[in-house]
Structures are given as C-alpha cells and as structure tokens.
Design an enzyme around this catalytic site. Structure first.
Site, PDB file in Angstrom:
ATOM      1  N   ASP A  32      -7.466  -3.249  19.462  1.00 52.24           N
ATOM      2  CA  ASP A  32      -6.116  -3.406  18.926  1.00 52.24           C
ATOM      3  C   ASP A  32      -5.350  -4.422  19.770  1.00 52.24           C
ATOM      4  O   ASP A  32      -5.380  -4.346  21.005  1.00 52.24           O
ATOM      5  CB  ASP A  32      -5.442  -2.026  18.990  1.00 52.24           C
ATOM      6  CG  ASP A  32      -4.176  -1.965  18.164  1.00 52.24           C
ATOM      7  OD1 ASP A  32      -3.302  -2.839  18.335  1.00 52.24           O
ATOM      8  OD2 ASP A  32      -4.067  -1.027  17.364  1.00 52.24           O
ATOM      9  N   ILE A  33      -4.636  -5.348  19.093  1.00 52.69           N
ATOM     10  CA  ILE A  33      -3.883  -6.356  19.850  1.00 52.69           C
ATOM     11  C   ILE A  33      -2.719  -5.756  20.640  1.00 52.69           C
ATOM     12  O   ILE A  33      -2.135  -6.424  21.484  1.00 52.69           O
ATOM     13  CB  ILE A  33      -3.367  -7.512  18.955  1.00 52.69           C
ATOM     14  CG1 ILE A  33      -2.510  -6.984  17.805  1.00 52.69           C
ATOM     15  CG2 ILE A  33      -4.537  -8.354  18.438  1.00 52.69           C
ATOM     16  CD1 ILE A  33      -1.764  -8.078  17.041  1.00 52.69           C
ATOM     17  N   THR A  95       3.782 -16.882   7.810  1.00 51.52           N
ATOM     18  CA  THR A  95       3.959 -16.879   6.353  1.00 51.52           C
ATOM     19  C   THR A  95       5.202 -17.647   5.929  1.00 51.52           C
ATOM     20  O   THR A  95       6.180 -17.698   6.677  1.00 51.52           O
ATOM     21  CB  THR A  95       4.063 -15.415   5.873  1.00 51.52           C
ATOM     22  OG1 THR A  95       4.445 -15.398   4.503  1.00 51.52           O
ATOM     23  CG2 THR A  95       5.109 -14.625   6.656  1.00 51.52           C
ATOM     24  N   TYR A 122       7.950  -6.452   6.119  1.00 54.32           N
ATOM     25  CA  TYR A 122       6.830  -7.324   6.513  1.00 54.32           C
ATOM     26  C   TYR A 122       7.321  -8.693   6.967  1.00 54.32           C
ATOM     27  O   TYR A 122       7.004  -9.151   8.072  1.00 54.32           O
ATOM     28  CB  TYR A 122       5.831  -7.479   5.343  1.00 54.32           C
ATOM     29  CG  TYR A 122       4.963  -8.696   5.499  1.00 54.32           C
ATOM     30  CD1 TYR A 122       4.045  -8.789   6.545  1.00 54.32           C
ATOM     31  CD2 TYR A 122       5.077  -9.790   4.623  1.00 54.32           C
ATOM     32  CE1 TYR A 122       3.271  -9.931   6.718  1.00 54.32           C
ATOM     33  CE2 TYR A 122       4.302 -10.922   4.790  1.00 54.32           C
ATOM     34  CZ  TYR A 122       3.409 -10.989   5.844  1.00 54.32           C
ATOM     35  OH  TYR A 122       2.654 -12.115   6.012  1.00 54.32           O
TER      36      TYR A 122
HETATM   37  O1  TDX Z   1       0.158  -5.346  -8.819  1.00 52.46           O
HETATM   38  C1  TDX Z   1       0.940  -6.265  -8.515  1.00 52.46           C
HETATM   39  N1  TDX Z   1       1.746  -6.777  -9.496  1.00 52.46           N
HETATM   40  C2  TDX Z   1       2.620  -7.793  -9.278  1.00 52.46           C
HETATM   41  O2  TDX Z   1       3.336  -8.232 -10.205  1.00 52.46           O
HETATM   42  C3  TDX Z   1       1.020  -6.823  -7.190  1.00 52.46           C
HETATM   43  C4  TDX Z   1       0.143  -6.279  -6.091  1.00 52.46           C
HETATM   44  C5  TDX Z   1       1.907  -7.850  -6.970  1.00 52.46           C
HETATM   45  N2  TDX Z   1       2.696  -8.325  -7.981  1.00 52.46           N
HETATM   46  C6  TDX Z   1       3.584  -9.474  -7.698  1.00 52.46           C
HETATM   47  C7  TDX Z   1       4.448  -9.376  -6.488  1.00 52.46           C
HETATM   48  C8  TDX Z   1       4.545 -10.824  -6.023  1.00 52.46           C
HETATM   49  O3  TDX Z   1       5.587 -11.485  -6.742  1.00 52.46           O
HETATM   50  O4  TDX Z   1       2.712 -10.587  -7.468  1.00 52.46           O
HETATM   51  C9  TDX Z   1       3.210 -11.439  -6.426  1.00 52.46           C
HETATM   52  C10 TDX Z   1       2.208 -11.510  -5.285  1.00 52.46           C
HETATM   53  O5  TDX Z   1       2.166 -10.243  -4.671  1.00 52.46           O
HETATM   54  P1  TDX Z   1       1.286  -9.941  -3.352  1.00 52.46           P
HETATM   55  O6  TDX Z   1      -0.143 -10.266  -3.615  1.00 52.46           O
HETATM   56  O7  TDX Z   1       1.627  -8.566  -2.904  1.00 52.46           O
HETATM   57  O8  TDX Z   1       1.804 -11.071  -2.350  1.00 52.46           O
HETATM   58  P2  TDX Z   1       3.251 -11.404  -1.701  1.00 52.46           P
HETATM   59  O9  TDX Z   1       4.125 -10.217  -1.659  1.00 52.46           O
HETATM   60  O10 TDX Z   1       3.746 -12.645  -2.390  1.00 52.46           O
HETATM   61  O11 TDX Z   1       2.800 -11.752  -0.202  1.00 52.46           O
HETATM   62  C11 TDX Z   1       1.573 -12.458   0.049  1.00 52.46           C
HETATM   63  O12 TDX Z   1       1.814 -13.823   0.360  1.00 52.46           O
HETATM   64  C12 TDX Z   1       2.451 -14.106   1.575  1.00 52.46           C
HETATM   65  C13 TDX Z   1       0.804 -11.806   1.182  1.00 52.46           C
HETATM   66  O13 TDX Z   1       0.585 -10.422   0.901  1.00 52.46           O
HETATM   67  C14 TDX Z   1       1.549 -11.977   2.482  1.00 52.46           C
HETATM   68  O14 TDX Z   1       0.801 -11.414   3.550  1.00 52.46           O
HETATM   69  C15 TDX Z   1       1.744 -13.456   2.742  1.00 52.46           C
HETATM   70  O15 TDX Z   1       2.478 -13.629   3.921  1.00 52.46           O
END
Ligand code: TDX
Length: 306
Positions: A32-33, A95, A122
């Site tokens: 773990d960091i 990010t 986050y």
């Molecule tokens: O089931 C879903 N339905 C949906 O509409 C999920 C999981 C997400 N979403 C939407 C939320 C966001 O607008 O899709 C988009 C992308 O979602 P995520 O994959 O959760 O990514 P996001 O929140 O944009 O963050 C990601 O990109 C930046 C990474 O998880 C981060 O670690 C990174 O820093």
C-alpha cells in the site's frame, strides 16, 4: 530498464494483468502506498516514480469518500516524502476532473493555467494530491511533473466504468444504464495514447510543469452508448435511463497543445468507432477476466439506484 510494480491489489487490481511480463525486468511488490516503511524500501531502489496508484471511481467516492482521501492524498504524500529523501524523479498521473466542468456550449477547453474547481470527492482528492506535488517541487525541489488526462478506454478496464459496464451488461443480458439526460460529454482517449504521453512527459517533460493529455475525443454519453449498441447488434433504444449521479460534471474537454508543441506527442488511436469495436471484441473474448467481478459491481450500483 527495470520496473517495480507496487500495487495494493484492491477490488480494482489483478495480478493476472501483469503475470505475462513478470520476470527479470518487471518485479511485483504487493503493498500500500500509505505504508511509509514499505514505500521507503521500494523507492530506495528506484530512479523514478510514475504514480498511477489511486482510488479512481466517482460513484464509489460519492458512496464512501474515505478511501479516496486516504489513498489519494496520504498515499501521494508518502511517495513524495520518499522521492524527496532519495532524490527520485517523480511523475504524477492525474485527471482533467481537477478543473471541474464546462457548459456544453462553452467554446473553451481545459488548459494548464485554468483554476482548479473539482466537483466530486474523487476529483477533489486528486486536486489535493496535485497541489502536494506542486508544493514538493517548489519547496523541496523534488523533480516532479504532473499530467492530467481525459477519460481512458480500452482493454483491462474495470467493469464499473461507463464503456465496459455497458458492454458487459449487454453480454450478460442486462440493459445498459444511462445517467440523467445522457448529454454529459466526456473526452475519450485510448489507454495506449495515454501511456505514450506519460512516457514523453516522464522522459522529456520540463520539471515543475503540468501537461494536459487529450486526443480531441469529445462525445456525449448517449452517442457513445448508441455506438456500443450498434456495434453489438442491438437496437439503439435498448437501454434504461437511470437516476443521475449527484454533482455530475457536465462536460470535460482537453486542449493538449502544450504537450503536442513542446514534446511533439501525437495520439495514434484516434478512430473512436474502431476503438470501440476492438474494446467490445476484447470483452467478448475475455469473459473469464471480468465475469468474477461483474455481479458484485452491479450490486454496488443497485444500492445506489443506478
Ligand atoms: O453506468 C453508467 N452510466 C452512465 O451514464 C456509468 C458507470 C457512467 N455513466 C456516465 C457518467 C459519466 O458522465 O458516463 C460518464 C463516464 O462515467 P465514468 O466511466 O464513471 O467516468 P468519469 O466519472 O467521467 O471519470 C473517469 O474519467 C476521469 C474515470 O473514472 C476517472 O478516474 C478519470 O479521472
């Protein structure tokens, strides 16, 4: 070059992912960091740290922020202290979310000089860790750089993330889930292009600088989901609308001119439809990889009403 991979193997980690490359040149250390003693022992043997380790999923951070503050902030602090002690080059992977979000009709994109305005537990923990890196560079002279990248996609991505979640939902007979009005925009980049940019910054970036990484890949979630449904031979309306994420960022968009001009970096995998097709193919061919964690992931989403 030799590489030491230090990983806590949380729910999101898997030793299998690197088993093929382990050997003389790649060593694995389980830990773990936040463990100062262990970090000290590992960093004493290094010339450079590339700090990818983080809790990274927004929805998890909303349900339980504690691991995010602890790992992302305290963990980065521990690594910086060790980098300082052994005068080790330090690159921080971060990010675009540290900049908050943009309106859909805003003509601007994020640039390195934009003020930090993170929205989620986050992204605020990543913003905090970026600020620690900047302070350790300025105050202690740690030879540091930071890169802030847009949304990654590709193989080996955890099924909690948007694209693999929808692909594996379809593969398990579950309708994909779209948050809110589906018009939120993300700026997609392949993991390979992200990695090539990290290498360029690590090896040729100017110390103390931040570089934004992005491949001009803006798409709204509805368009991405419809593309996945099309690739997988489903009707474009074969999905569920679910309740929105609290504090959901509207749009991310990266201007990566600095990285391109200074370091000559260029993304290679810029055909998004082709990238989606190969990502779908990877998840179709690797059920053994994701199936064991799929049910628990969907259970977590059900508890959040998503
Ligand atoms: O089931 C879903 N339905 C949906 O509409 C999920 C999981 C997400 N979403 C939407 C939320 C966001 O607008 O899709 C988009 C992308 O979602 P995520 O994959 O959760 O990514 P996001 O929140 O944009 O963050 C990601 O990109 C930046 C990474 O998880 C981060 O670690 C990174 O820093």
């Amino acid at each position: 070059m030799r590489v030491i991979v230090l990983d806590a193997l949380t729910y999101a980690g898997r030793l299998d992912n690197i088993r093929d490359v382990l050997g003389d040149r790649v060593e694995f250390v389980h830990g773990d960091i936040r463990d100062a003693g262990l970090v000290d022992r590992v960093v004493a043997r290094c010339d450079a740290i590339v700090h990818f380790a983080a809790e990274s999923h927004n929805d998890n951070s909303i349900a339980d922020p504690e691991p995010f503050v602890s790992t992302n902030v305290l963990g980065t602090f521990r690594l910086l202290q060790a980098a300082r002690r052994y005068d080790v080059r330090f690159h921080h992977i971060s990010t675009d979310e540290v900049y908050g979000d943009l309106a859909l009709d805003d003509p601007r994109r994020f640039t390195e000089d934009r003020a930090y305005q993170p929205s989620s537990p986050y992204s605020s923990s990543k913003a905090a860790s970026d600020l620690l890196v900047r302070a350790w560079y300025r105050t202690y002279g740690v030879r540091a750089t930071i890169s802030n990248c847009s949304n990654n996609y590709g193989p080996y991505q955890h099924v909690e993330k948007f694209i693999p979640r929808q692909i594996t939902n379809i593969l398990t007979g579950v309708r994909p889930k779209l948050y809110g009005d589906g018009l939120n925009v993300r700026d997609w980049i392949s993991t390979q292009d992200h990695s090539s940019a990290v290498w360029d910054v690590l090896t040729r970036g100017r110390l103390g600088e931040t570089y934004l990484i992005g491949a001009d890949g803006e798409h709204d979630n509805l368009t991405v989901l419809r593309a996945i449904l099309r690739v997988m031979g489903r009707a474009e309306d074969d999905f569920d609308w679910v309740r929105d994420r609290p504090g959901h960022d509207r749009r991310y968009a990266i201007d990566s001119s600095k990285l391109r001009k200074e370091l000559g970096w260029r993304p290679v995998h810029t055909d998004f439809d082709a990238g989606l097709r190969s990502t779908v193919a990877w998840y179709q061919a690797h059920r053994d990889w994701w199936m064991p964690v799929k049910a628990a992931t969907e259970q977590r989403y059900r508890e959040q009403g998503r």
